[in-house]
Design an enzyme around this catalytic site. Structure first.
Site, mmCIF file in Angstrom:
data_model
loop_
_atom_site.group_PDB
_atom_site.id
_atom_site.type_symbol
_atom_site.label_atom_id
_atom_site.label_comp_id
_atom_site.label_asym_id
_atom_site.label_seq_id
_atom_site.Cartn_x
_atom_site.Cartn_y
_atom_site.Cartn_z
ATOM 1 N N ASN A 146 4.418 -8.211 -8.064
ATOM 2 C CA ASN A 146 3.228 -8.841 -8.316
ATOM 3 C C ASN A 146 3.116 -9.934 -9.532
ATOM 4 O OD1 ASN A 146 3.440 -6.139 -9.516
ATOM 5 N ND2 ASN A 146 1.658 -6.535 -10.585
ATOM 6 N N SER A 152 -3.499 -4.099 0.582
ATOM 7 C CA SER A 152 -4.556 -4.077 0.294
ATOM 8 C C SER A 152 -5.517 -5.352 0.927
ATOM 9 C CB SER A 152 -4.671 -4.206 -1.213
ATOM 10 O OG SER A 152 -5.836 -4.539 -1.861
ATOM 11 N N ALA A 153 -6.878 -4.968 1.021
ATOM 12 C CA ALA A 153 -7.653 -6.118 1.682
ATOM 13 C C ALA A 153 -7.877 -7.335 0.718
ATOM 14 C CB ALA A 153 -9.035 -5.322 2.248
ATOM 15 N N HIS A 154 -8.262 -6.942 -0.511
ATOM 16 C CA HIS A 154 -8.813 -8.006 -1.444
ATOM 17 C C HIS A 154 -7.507 -8.962 -1.868
ATOM 18 C CE1 HIS A 154 -7.912 -6.636 -5.701
ATOM 19 N NE2 HIS A 154 -7.519 -5.678 -4.902
ATOM 20 N N GLN A 189 1.371 -7.344 -2.069
ATOM 21 C CA GLN A 189 1.462 -8.969 -2.244
ATOM 22 C C GLN A 189 1.767 -9.641 -1.008
ATOM 23 O OE1 GLN A 189 0.357 -10.579 -5.027
ATOM 24 N NE2 GLN A 189 -0.239 -8.873 -6.143
ATOM 25 N N CYS A 234 -0.986 -8.173 -25.662
ATOM 26 C CA CYS A 234 -2.544 -8.330 -26.042
ATOM 27 C C CYS A 234 -3.498 -8.392 -24.935
ATOM 28 C CB CYS A 234 -2.339 -9.640 -26.918
ATOM 29 S SG CYS A 234 -1.200 -9.621 -28.457
ATOM 30 N N GLY A 245 -4.908 -0.562 -2.144
ATOM 31 C CA GLY A 245 -3.616 -0.507 -2.469
ATOM 32 C C GLY A 245 -3.127 0.862 -3.302
ATOM 33 N N THR A 276 -16.144 9.891 4.610
ATOM 34 C CA THR A 276 -16.786 9.109 5.483
ATOM 35 C C THR A 276 -16.295 7.386 5.477
ATOM 36 O OG1 THR A 276 -18.884 10.183 5.815
ATOM 37 C CG2 THR A 276 -18.857 7.880 6.378
#
Lengths: 388, 150
Positions: free
Chosen positions: A151, A199-201, A179, A325, A71, A237
Protein backbone atom coordinates in the site's frame (compact mmCIF):
# COMPACT_ATOMS: atom_id res chain seq x y z
CA UNK A 1 -10.40 26.15 -4.51
CA UNK A 2 -10.63 22.92 -6.48
CA UNK A 3 -9.50 19.98 -4.40
CA UNK A 4 -7.04 17.61 -5.99
CA UNK A 5 -7.45 14.22 -4.36
CA UNK A 6 -4.39 11.99 -4.78
CA UNK A 7 -4.88 9.54 -1.94
CA UNK A 8 -7.01 6.84 -3.56
CA UNK A 9 -5.00 4.16 -1.74
CA UNK A 10 -6.32 5.56 1.54
CA UNK A 11 -9.89 5.47 0.34
CA UNK A 12 -11.96 6.10 -2.77
CA UNK A 13 -15.21 8.00 -3.15
CA UNK A 14 -18.19 5.69 -3.53
CA UNK A 15 -19.32 5.65 -7.15
CA UNK A 16 -22.75 7.19 -7.74
CA UNK A 17 -23.93 3.93 -9.38
CA UNK A 18 -22.97 2.09 -6.21
CA UNK A 19 -24.76 4.55 -3.94
CA UNK A 20 -27.88 4.21 -6.11
CA UNK A 21 -27.76 0.42 -5.94
CA UNK A 22 -27.39 0.53 -2.16
CA UNK A 23 -30.14 3.02 -1.50
CA UNK A 24 -33.20 0.68 -1.53
CA UNK A 25 -31.57 -1.62 1.02
CA UNK A 26 -31.70 1.10 3.67
CA UNK A 27 -35.39 1.75 3.20
CA UNK A 28 -37.82 -0.40 1.15
CA UNK A 29 -35.74 -3.59 1.20
CA UNK A 30 -34.59 -3.24 4.79
CA UNK A 31 -35.32 -6.80 5.86
CA UNK A 32 -33.09 -9.05 7.88
CA UNK A 33 -31.68 -11.65 5.49
CA UNK A 34 -32.29 -14.33 8.12
CA UNK A 35 -36.06 -13.66 8.18
CA UNK A 36 -38.34 -16.05 6.36
CA UNK A 37 -40.85 -13.58 4.93
CA UNK A 38 -40.30 -11.77 1.66
CA UNK A 39 -38.53 -8.69 3.06
CA UNK A 40 -35.88 -11.00 4.43
CA UNK A 41 -35.66 -13.09 1.30
CA UNK A 42 -35.21 -9.99 -0.88
CA UNK A 43 -32.26 -8.96 1.25
CA UNK A 44 -30.88 -12.49 1.21
CA UNK A 45 -31.17 -12.54 -2.58
CA UNK A 46 -29.31 -9.24 -2.84
CA UNK A 47 -26.46 -10.64 -0.77
CA UNK A 48 -26.20 -13.74 -2.93
CA UNK A 49 -26.18 -11.64 -6.12
CA UNK A 50 -23.37 -9.55 -4.64
CA UNK A 51 -21.51 -12.71 -3.69
CA UNK A 52 -21.64 -13.94 -7.28
CA UNK A 53 -20.34 -10.61 -8.57
CA UNK A 54 -17.45 -10.49 -6.11
CA UNK A 55 -16.57 -14.10 -6.89
CA UNK A 56 -16.55 -13.35 -10.63
CA UNK A 57 -14.06 -10.51 -10.17
CA UNK A 58 -11.46 -12.84 -8.64
CA UNK A 59 -12.38 -16.06 -10.51
CA UNK A 60 -13.70 -17.74 -7.38
CA UNK A 61 -16.91 -19.62 -6.61
CA UNK A 62 -19.67 -17.68 -4.89
CA UNK A 63 -19.66 -19.96 -1.85
CA UNK A 64 -15.97 -19.15 -1.31
CA UNK A 65 -16.71 -15.47 -0.60
CA UNK A 66 -17.21 -14.50 3.03
CA UNK A 67 -18.34 -10.94 3.69
CA UNK A 68 -16.65 -9.01 6.50
CA UNK A 69 -16.60 -5.48 7.87
CA UNK A 70 -13.60 -4.65 5.71
CA UNK A 71 -10.01 -5.50 4.83
CA UNK A 72 -8.83 -5.40 8.43
CA UNK A 73 -11.36 -7.95 9.58
CA UNK A 74 -10.59 -10.13 6.55
CA UNK A 75 -6.87 -10.09 7.43
CA UNK A 76 -7.58 -10.79 11.11
CA UNK A 77 -9.89 -13.64 10.22
CA UNK A 78 -7.39 -15.17 7.81
CA UNK A 79 -4.53 -15.19 10.32
CA UNK A 80 -6.33 -15.88 13.56
CA UNK A 81 -8.82 -18.21 11.87
CA UNK A 82 -6.08 -20.41 10.42
CA UNK A 83 -3.96 -20.21 13.57
CA UNK A 84 -6.83 -21.32 15.81
CA UNK A 85 -7.88 -24.06 13.40
CA UNK A 86 -4.29 -25.37 13.36
CA UNK A 87 -3.71 -25.27 17.12
CA UNK A 88 -2.06 -28.40 18.45
CA UNK A 89 -0.90 -29.36 14.96
CA UNK A 90 0.95 -26.42 13.45
CA UNK A 91 2.28 -23.33 15.17
CA UNK A 92 4.25 -21.37 12.58
CA UNK A 93 3.28 -18.46 10.33
CA UNK A 94 5.41 -16.80 7.67
CA UNK A 95 4.75 -13.21 6.72
CA UNK A 96 6.80 -10.21 5.61
CA UNK A 97 8.09 -7.07 7.26
CA UNK A 98 6.12 -4.84 4.87
CA UNK A 99 2.59 -6.13 5.45
CA UNK A 100 -0.24 -3.82 6.38
CA UNK A 101 -0.65 -3.44 10.15
CA UNK A 102 -3.85 -5.49 9.92
CA UNK A 103 -1.60 -8.48 9.19
CA UNK A 104 1.52 -7.48 11.14
CA UNK A 105 -0.24 -6.60 14.38
CA UNK A 106 -2.38 -9.73 14.12
CA UNK A 107 0.80 -11.79 13.70
CA UNK A 108 2.24 -10.11 16.80
CA UNK A 109 -0.96 -10.88 18.70
CA UNK A 110 -0.55 -14.55 17.80
CA UNK A 111 3.15 -14.45 18.61
CA UNK A 112 2.33 -13.37 22.17
CA UNK A 113 0.06 -16.38 22.40
CA UNK A 114 2.77 -18.86 21.49
CA UNK A 115 2.76 -18.94 17.70
CA UNK A 116 6.11 -18.66 15.97
CA UNK A 117 6.19 -15.95 13.35
CA UNK A 118 8.81 -15.46 10.64
CA UNK A 119 8.90 -11.89 9.32
CA UNK A 120 10.63 -12.05 5.94
CA UNK A 121 12.78 -9.14 4.81
CA UNK A 122 12.41 -7.36 1.46
CA UNK A 123 14.92 -6.01 -1.03
CA UNK A 124 15.46 -2.34 -1.86
CA UNK A 125 12.38 -2.40 -4.13
CA UNK A 126 10.20 -3.72 -1.34
CA UNK A 127 10.07 -7.19 -2.90
CA UNK A 128 9.90 -10.47 -0.99
CA UNK A 129 12.28 -13.14 -2.28
CA UNK A 130 10.38 -16.44 -2.85
CA UNK A 131 13.55 -18.33 -1.90
CA UNK A 132 13.23 -16.87 1.58
CA UNK A 133 9.75 -18.39 1.84
CA UNK A 134 11.18 -21.73 0.66
CA UNK A 135 13.88 -21.59 3.35
CA UNK A 136 11.49 -20.56 6.12
CA UNK A 137 8.73 -23.08 5.48
CA UNK A 138 8.58 -26.18 7.69
CA UNK A 139 6.05 -28.99 8.27
CA UNK A 140 4.86 -26.89 11.22
CA UNK A 141 3.99 -23.89 9.01
CA UNK A 142 0.25 -23.33 9.11
CA UNK A 143 0.11 -20.20 6.96
CA UNK A 144 2.11 -18.01 4.63
CA UNK A 145 0.70 -14.48 4.38
CA UNK A 146 2.26 -12.11 1.85
CA UNK A 147 0.45 -9.08 0.50
CA UNK A 148 -0.35 -8.84 -3.22
CA UNK A 149 0.83 -5.24 -3.58
CA UNK A 150 2.19 -2.93 -0.96
CA UNK A 151 0.00 0.00 0.00
CA UNK A 152 2.85 2.44 0.57
CA UNK A 153 5.31 1.83 -2.25
CA UNK A 154 3.10 -0.08 -4.71
CA UNK A 155 5.43 -3.02 -5.28
CA UNK A 156 3.61 -6.12 -6.59
CA UNK A 157 4.88 -9.30 -4.97
CA UNK A 158 5.68 -12.61 -6.73
CA UNK A 159 2.50 -14.18 -5.37
CA UNK A 160 2.16 -17.03 -7.89
CA UNK A 161 5.64 -18.29 -7.09
CA UNK A 162 5.11 -18.00 -3.34
CA UNK A 163 1.73 -19.71 -3.71
CA UNK A 164 3.40 -22.73 -5.30
CA UNK A 165 6.01 -22.89 -2.53
CA UNK A 166 3.32 -22.75 0.15
CA UNK A 167 1.35 -25.48 -1.60
CA UNK A 168 4.42 -27.72 -1.94
CA UNK A 169 5.19 -27.10 1.73
CA UNK A 170 1.69 -28.06 2.84
CA UNK A 171 0.86 -24.60 4.24
CA UNK A 172 -2.13 -22.41 3.54
CA UNK A 173 -1.45 -19.23 1.62
CA UNK A 174 -3.13 -15.88 2.31
CA UNK A 175 -2.68 -12.65 0.40
CA UNK A 176 -3.89 -9.21 1.39
CA UNK A 177 -5.20 -7.98 -1.96
CA UNK A 178 -6.82 -4.82 -0.62
CA UNK A 179 -4.74 -2.62 -2.94
CA UNK A 180 -5.08 -4.80 -6.04
CA UNK A 181 -8.61 -6.16 -6.19
CA UNK A 182 -10.52 -4.26 -8.84
CA UNK A 183 -7.35 -2.50 -10.01
CA UNK A 184 -5.23 -5.21 -11.58
CA UNK A 185 -6.00 -8.83 -12.42
CA UNK A 186 -6.66 -10.88 -9.29
CA UNK A 187 -7.31 -14.54 -10.06
CA UNK A 188 -7.32 -16.78 -7.01
CA UNK A 189 -6.42 -19.82 -9.10
CA UNK A 190 -3.50 -18.22 -10.91
CA UNK A 191 -2.26 -16.74 -7.64
CA UNK A 192 -2.65 -20.09 -5.90
CA UNK A 193 -4.10 -18.65 -2.71
CA UNK A 194 -6.30 -20.28 -0.09
CA UNK A 195 -7.32 -16.96 1.38
CA UNK A 196 -7.51 -13.45 -0.03
CA UNK A 197 -8.59 -10.19 1.62
CA UNK A 198 -10.33 -7.31 -0.11
CA UNK A 199 -12.01 -4.08 0.87
CA UNK A 200 -14.91 -2.26 -0.79
CA UNK A 201 -13.84 1.32 -0.14
CA UNK A 202 -10.61 0.88 -2.08
CA UNK A 203 -12.54 0.10 -5.25
CA UNK A 204 -15.23 2.80 -5.22
CA UNK A 205 -17.49 0.89 -2.87
CA UNK A 206 -18.63 1.95 0.60
CA UNK A 207 -16.61 1.86 3.82
CA UNK A 208 -17.36 -0.79 6.40
CA UNK A 209 -17.52 -3.79 4.12
CA UNK A 210 -15.02 -6.21 2.64
CA UNK A 211 -14.58 -9.87 1.97
CA UNK A 212 -12.34 -12.80 2.62
CA UNK A 213 -12.03 -15.39 -0.11
CA UNK A 214 -11.77 -18.83 1.50
CA UNK A 215 -10.88 -21.62 -0.91
CA UNK A 216 -13.17 -24.63 -0.53
CA UNK A 217 -11.69 -27.03 2.00
CA UNK A 218 -9.58 -24.42 3.81
CA UNK A 219 -10.10 -24.85 7.53
CA UNK A 220 -10.52 -21.64 9.51
CA UNK A 221 -12.00 -20.92 12.90
CA UNK A 222 -14.56 -18.14 13.30
CA UNK A 223 -13.92 -14.92 15.16
CA UNK A 224 -17.56 -13.90 15.46
CA UNK A 225 -19.99 -16.23 17.20
CA UNK A 226 -23.71 -16.10 17.71
CA UNK A 227 -25.44 -16.52 14.36
CA UNK A 228 -25.77 -18.69 11.29
CA UNK A 229 -24.73 -15.98 8.84
CA UNK A 230 -22.04 -16.55 6.20
CA UNK A 231 -22.32 -20.31 6.54
CA UNK A 232 -21.69 -19.94 10.27
CA UNK A 233 -18.24 -18.52 9.65
CA UNK A 234 -19.11 -14.92 10.48
CA UNK A 235 -21.99 -14.33 12.84
CA UNK A 236 -23.84 -11.02 12.85
CA UNK A 237 -26.63 -9.55 10.74
CA UNK A 238 -25.20 -8.77 7.34
CA UNK A 239 -24.43 -5.22 6.23
CA UNK A 240 -26.86 -5.62 3.35
CA UNK A 241 -26.47 -2.16 1.72
CA UNK A 242 -22.69 -2.40 2.09
CA UNK A 243 -22.55 -5.88 0.59
CA UNK A 244 -24.76 -4.78 -2.31
CA UNK A 245 -22.40 -1.84 -2.79
CA UNK A 246 -19.36 -4.08 -2.82
CA UNK A 247 -21.05 -6.32 -5.39
CA UNK A 248 -21.80 -3.48 -7.78
CA UNK A 249 -18.38 -1.92 -7.27
CA UNK A 250 -16.76 -5.29 -8.04
CA UNK A 251 -18.85 -5.73 -11.17
CA UNK A 252 -18.01 -2.26 -12.50
CA UNK A 253 -14.34 -2.69 -11.64
CA UNK A 254 -14.26 -5.92 -13.61
CA UNK A 255 -15.67 -4.16 -16.66
CA UNK A 256 -13.42 -1.11 -16.53
CA UNK A 257 -10.22 -2.33 -14.90
CA UNK A 258 -8.01 -2.94 -17.91
CA UNK A 259 -8.67 0.36 -19.61
CA UNK A 260 -8.48 2.29 -16.36
CA UNK A 261 -5.17 0.68 -15.36
CA UNK A 262 -3.68 1.72 -18.70
CA UNK A 263 -4.85 5.30 -18.23
CA UNK A 264 -3.49 5.42 -14.68
CA UNK A 265 -0.10 4.02 -15.71
CA UNK A 266 0.14 6.96 -18.12
CA UNK A 267 -0.61 9.45 -15.35
CA UNK A 268 1.65 7.64 -12.90
CA UNK A 269 4.65 7.71 -15.18
CA UNK A 270 4.01 11.31 -16.13
CA UNK A 271 3.84 12.34 -12.48
CA UNK A 272 7.01 10.43 -11.61
CA UNK A 273 8.98 11.85 -14.50
CA UNK A 274 7.67 15.37 -13.98
CA UNK A 275 8.61 15.38 -10.30
CA UNK A 276 12.08 14.06 -11.04
CA UNK A 277 12.59 16.84 -13.59
CA UNK A 278 11.34 19.58 -11.30
CA UNK A 279 12.72 18.69 -7.87
CA UNK A 280 16.28 17.81 -6.94
CA UNK A 281 17.27 15.20 -4.38
CA UNK A 282 14.30 12.91 -4.88
CA UNK A 283 14.45 9.23 -4.08
CA UNK A 284 12.11 6.94 -5.98
CA UNK A 285 10.47 4.22 -3.85
CA UNK A 286 9.34 0.81 -4.99
CA UNK A 287 9.74 -1.25 -8.12
CA UNK A 288 9.65 0.70 -11.40
CA UNK A 289 7.76 -2.00 -13.34
CA UNK A 290 6.20 -4.48 -10.90
CA UNK A 291 4.10 -1.73 -9.47
CA UNK A 292 0.49 -0.68 -8.91
CA UNK A 293 -0.79 1.41 -11.85
CA UNK A 294 -1.76 4.31 -9.59
CA UNK A 295 1.09 4.61 -7.09
CA UNK A 296 3.94 7.12 -6.99
CA UNK A 297 6.08 7.09 -3.86
CA UNK A 298 9.02 9.42 -3.41
CA UNK A 299 11.29 10.64 -0.65
CA UNK A 300 12.08 14.33 -0.77
CA UNK A 301 15.52 14.95 0.66
CA UNK A 302 16.15 17.31 3.61
CA UNK A 303 12.51 17.97 4.52
CA UNK A 304 9.80 16.25 6.51
CA UNK A 305 6.61 14.71 5.18
CA UNK A 306 3.91 16.12 7.43
CA UNK A 307 5.00 19.67 6.71
CA UNK A 308 4.76 18.91 2.98
CA UNK A 309 1.33 17.29 3.36
CA UNK A 310 0.01 20.27 5.34
CA UNK A 311 1.36 22.75 2.82
CA UNK A 312 -0.11 20.75 -0.07
CA UNK A 313 -3.45 20.68 1.74
CA UNK A 314 -3.37 24.48 2.01
CA UNK A 315 -3.26 24.41 -1.79
CA UNK A 316 -6.06 21.84 -1.96
CA UNK A 317 -3.90 18.80 -2.75
CA UNK A 318 -4.46 15.62 -0.71
CA UNK A 319 -1.57 13.13 -0.46
CA UNK A 320 -0.10 11.03 2.33
CA UNK A 321 3.29 10.51 3.95
CA UNK A 322 5.20 7.76 5.74
CA UNK A 323 6.65 10.23 8.19
CA UNK A 324 6.49 9.35 11.86
CA UNK A 325 5.19 12.81 12.64
CA UNK A 326 2.05 12.09 10.70
CA UNK A 327 1.03 9.13 12.81
CA UNK A 328 -0.28 8.96 16.34
CA UNK A 329 2.31 6.33 17.18
CA UNK A 330 5.15 8.58 15.98
CA UNK A 331 6.64 5.52 14.31
CA UNK A 332 8.04 6.06 10.84
CA UNK A 333 6.99 3.80 7.99
CA UNK A 334 7.98 0.18 8.70
CA UNK A 335 7.84 -0.48 4.96
CA UNK A 336 10.44 2.07 3.97
CA UNK A 337 12.61 1.11 6.94
CA UNK A 338 12.46 -2.54 5.82
CA UNK A 339 13.56 -1.42 2.36
CA UNK A 340 16.71 -0.03 3.97
CA UNK A 341 15.98 3.68 3.66
CA UNK A 342 17.72 5.93 6.18
CA UNK A 343 15.37 7.57 8.72
CA UNK A 344 15.71 11.13 7.41
CA UNK A 345 14.54 9.97 3.97
CA UNK A 346 11.68 7.95 5.45
CA UNK A 347 10.46 11.09 7.21
CA UNK A 348 10.38 12.86 3.85
CA UNK A 349 8.12 10.44 2.01
CA UNK A 350 5.16 11.43 -0.10
CA UNK A 351 2.70 8.97 -1.58
CA UNK A 352 0.48 9.98 -4.49
CA UNK A 353 -2.21 7.48 -5.46
CA UNK A 354 -4.43 8.24 -8.40
CA UNK A 355 -7.85 7.02 -9.41
CA UNK A 356 -10.96 7.30 -11.45
CA UNK A 357 -11.34 11.07 -11.20
CA UNK A 358 -7.67 12.01 -11.53
CA UNK A 359 -6.93 14.15 -14.55
CA UNK A 360 -3.87 15.50 -16.35
CA UNK A 361 -4.81 18.84 -14.84
CA UNK A 362 -4.42 17.41 -11.34
CA UNK A 363 -0.89 16.29 -12.17
CA UNK A 364 -0.10 19.73 -13.59
CA UNK A 365 -1.35 21.29 -10.36
CA UNK A 366 1.14 19.17 -8.37
CA UNK A 367 3.94 20.34 -10.69
CA UNK A 368 2.90 23.92 -10.10
CA UNK A 369 2.59 23.70 -6.31
CA UNK A 370 5.03 21.12 -4.93
CA UNK A 371 8.36 22.59 -6.12
CA UNK A 372 7.52 25.87 -4.34
CA UNK A 373 6.67 24.04 -1.12
CA UNK A 374 9.88 22.03 -1.30
CA UNK A 375 11.92 25.20 -1.83
CA UNK A 376 10.21 26.91 1.12
CA UNK A 377 10.80 23.98 3.48
CA UNK A 378 14.35 23.41 2.31
CA UNK A 379 15.11 27.05 3.03
CA UNK A 380 14.36 26.32 6.68
CA UNK A 381 15.99 22.90 6.83
CA UNK A 382 19.01 22.55 9.11
CA UNK A 383 19.99 19.46 7.10
CA UNK A 384 20.79 21.61 4.11
CA UNK A 385 23.75 23.81 4.92
CA UNK A 386 25.10 24.81 1.54
CA UNK A 387 23.27 27.24 -0.74
CA UNK A 388 20.75 25.40 -2.89
CA UNK B 1 -19.55 20.46 4.93
CA UNK B 2 -19.06 21.88 8.39
CA UNK B 3 -17.49 20.47 11.53
CA UNK B 4 -14.10 19.87 10.00
CA UNK B 5 -11.90 18.26 12.59
CA UNK B 6 -8.67 20.19 12.76
CA UNK B 7 -5.34 18.84 13.91
CA UNK B 8 -3.87 22.27 14.65
CA UNK B 9 -5.14 25.56 16.05
CA UNK B 10 -5.44 28.61 13.80
CA UNK B 11 -2.42 30.07 15.57
CA UNK B 12 -0.28 27.01 14.83
CA UNK B 13 -1.31 27.15 11.19
CA UNK B 14 -0.49 30.87 11.03
CA UNK B 15 3.04 30.23 12.25
CA UNK B 16 3.35 27.17 10.05
CA UNK B 17 2.20 29.01 6.93
CA UNK B 18 4.24 32.07 7.62
CA UNK B 19 7.04 31.16 10.02
CA UNK B 20 8.79 34.09 11.66
CA UNK B 21 12.57 34.42 11.91
CA UNK B 22 13.61 31.62 9.56
CA UNK B 23 17.33 31.32 8.91
CA UNK B 24 20.73 31.38 10.55
CA UNK B 25 22.39 34.28 12.29
CA UNK B 26 25.93 34.84 11.11
CA UNK B 27 28.22 35.31 14.08
CA UNK B 28 25.46 34.21 16.46
CA UNK B 29 26.28 34.55 20.14
CA UNK B 30 24.66 31.23 20.94
CA UNK B 31 23.39 28.22 18.99
CA UNK B 32 21.14 25.41 20.25
CA UNK B 33 20.83 22.21 18.28
CA UNK B 34 18.36 19.49 19.30
CA UNK B 35 16.79 16.39 17.82
CA UNK B 36 18.05 13.93 15.26
CA UNK B 37 16.91 12.48 11.95
CA UNK B 38 15.79 9.20 13.53
CA UNK B 39 12.99 10.83 15.51
CA UNK B 40 12.15 13.16 12.66
CA UNK B 41 12.63 16.55 14.26
CA UNK B 42 15.75 18.70 14.22
CA UNK B 43 15.74 22.23 15.52
CA UNK B 44 18.52 24.80 15.41
CA UNK B 45 18.08 28.04 17.30
CA UNK B 46 20.42 31.03 16.90
CA UNK B 47 20.51 33.97 19.30
CA UNK B 48 22.19 37.35 19.30
CA UNK B 49 22.79 38.77 22.78
CA UNK B 50 23.56 42.34 23.78
CA UNK B 51 24.06 43.36 27.42
CA UNK B 52 22.21 40.31 28.67
CA UNK B 53 19.25 40.85 26.34
CA UNK B 54 18.35 38.65 23.38
CA UNK B 55 18.22 41.09 20.50
CA UNK B 56 17.62 38.62 17.70
CA UNK B 57 16.63 34.98 17.27
CA UNK B 58 16.37 32.79 14.20
CA UNK B 59 15.73 29.12 13.57
CA UNK B 60 16.12 26.30 11.12
CA UNK B 61 13.88 23.27 11.58
CA UNK B 62 13.39 19.90 9.96
CA UNK B 63 10.08 18.60 11.22
CA UNK B 64 6.33 18.56 11.19
CA UNK B 65 3.89 21.45 11.32
CA UNK B 66 4.06 21.64 15.11
CA UNK B 67 7.87 21.64 15.09
CA UNK B 68 7.94 24.55 12.64
CA UNK B 69 5.25 26.50 14.49
CA UNK B 70 6.88 26.07 17.92
CA UNK B 71 10.26 27.11 16.49
CA UNK B 72 8.69 30.20 15.02
CA UNK B 73 6.84 31.02 18.23
CA UNK B 74 9.82 30.56 20.54
CA UNK B 75 11.93 32.93 18.45
CA UNK B 76 9.15 35.52 18.73
CA UNK B 77 8.85 35.01 22.47
CA UNK B 78 12.54 35.44 23.33
CA UNK B 79 13.26 38.59 21.39
CA UNK B 80 13.76 41.50 23.77
CA UNK B 81 13.89 39.25 26.84
CA UNK B 82 16.80 39.04 29.26
CA UNK B 83 18.59 35.71 29.38
CA UNK B 84 17.12 35.00 32.81
CA UNK B 85 13.62 35.71 31.52
CA UNK B 86 14.20 33.57 28.45
CA UNK B 87 15.39 30.66 30.57
CA UNK B 88 12.02 30.69 32.31
CA UNK B 89 10.12 30.03 29.07
CA UNK B 90 8.69 26.54 29.35
CA UNK B 91 7.45 24.23 26.67
CA UNK B 92 3.94 24.66 28.10
CA UNK B 93 4.21 28.43 27.63
CA UNK B 94 5.21 27.95 23.98
CA UNK B 95 2.32 25.56 23.42
CA UNK B 96 -0.07 27.92 25.17
CA UNK B 97 1.08 30.85 23.05
CA UNK B 98 0.05 28.74 20.05
CA UNK B 99 -3.42 28.10 21.56
CA UNK B 100 -2.39 24.56 22.37
CA UNK B 101 -0.92 21.58 20.56
CA UNK B 102 -2.33 18.07 20.05
CA UNK B 103 -1.03 15.80 22.83
CA UNK B 104 1.06 13.71 20.42
CA UNK B 105 2.78 16.91 19.33
CA UNK B 106 3.67 18.28 22.77
CA UNK B 107 7.18 16.89 22.36
CA UNK B 108 7.73 19.53 19.66
CA UNK B 109 7.29 22.27 22.25
CA UNK B 110 9.79 20.48 24.50
CA UNK B 111 12.18 20.55 21.58
CA UNK B 112 11.72 24.31 21.29
CA UNK B 113 12.34 24.84 25.00
CA UNK B 114 15.46 22.69 24.87
CA UNK B 115 16.81 24.42 21.77
CA UNK B 116 16.43 27.74 23.55
CA UNK B 117 18.13 26.50 26.73
CA UNK B 118 20.98 25.04 24.72
CA UNK B 119 21.43 28.28 22.77
CA UNK B 120 21.65 30.22 26.02
CA UNK B 121 24.04 27.65 27.49
CA UNK B 122 26.14 27.97 24.37
CA UNK B 123 26.24 31.71 24.88
CA UNK B 124 27.38 31.31 28.49
CA UNK B 125 30.05 28.80 27.45
CA UNK B 126 31.36 31.15 24.81
CA UNK B 127 31.47 33.91 27.40
CA UNK B 128 33.37 31.69 29.82
CA UNK B 129 30.45 31.85 32.26
CA UNK B 130 30.46 28.12 32.85
CA UNK B 131 28.75 28.41 36.24
CA UNK B 132 25.58 29.66 34.48
CA UNK B 133 25.30 26.60 32.23
CA UNK B 134 22.23 24.54 33.01
CA UNK B 135 21.74 21.10 31.50
CA UNK B 136 18.16 20.68 30.26
CA UNK B 137 16.27 17.73 31.59
CA UNK B 138 16.17 14.99 29.01
CA UNK B 139 12.79 13.69 30.03
CA UNK B 140 11.39 13.16 26.58
CA UNK B 141 11.76 11.22 23.37
CA UNK B 142 14.39 13.37 21.82
CA UNK B 143 18.05 12.76 22.24
CA UNK B 144 19.77 15.98 23.00
CA UNK B 145 23.05 16.70 21.35
CA UNK B 146 25.15 19.38 22.83
CA UNK B 147 26.32 21.59 20.05
CA UNK B 148 29.84 20.56 19.15
CA UNK B 149 32.32 23.37 19.35
CA UNK B 150 32.93 24.49 15.80
Amino acid sequence: MKRVYLDYAATTPTRPEVVEAMRPYFTEAFGNPSSLYSYGQEAKGAIETARTKVAALINARAEEILFTSGGTEADNLALVGVAYASEGKKDHIITSMIEHHAVLETAKFLEKRGFKITYLPVDAYGMVNPDDVRKAITPKTALVSIMHANNEVGTIQPIEEIGQIAKDGGAYFHTDAVQTTGHIEVDVNKLGVNLLSMSAHKLYGPKGVGALYVRKGTRIASLMHGGEQERRRRAGTENVPGIVGLGVAAELAGEEMREEAERLIGLRDRLTQGLMERIEHLHYNGHPLKRLPNNVSICVGFIEGESMVLNLDLDGICVSTGSACSSASLEPSHVLAAMGLPPELVHGTLRFTMGKWTTEGDIERVFEVLPKIVAKLRAMSPLLKSPR
Amino acid sequence: MSDVWRLYSTKVMEHFKDPRNVGEIENADGVGHVGNPVCGDIMELYIKVDKGIITDAKFKTFGCGAAIATSSMVTEMVKGKTLDEALKITNAAVAEALDGLPSVKMHCSVLAEDALKLAINDYYKRQGMVSKVVVPEAEHDHHIHDEEEN
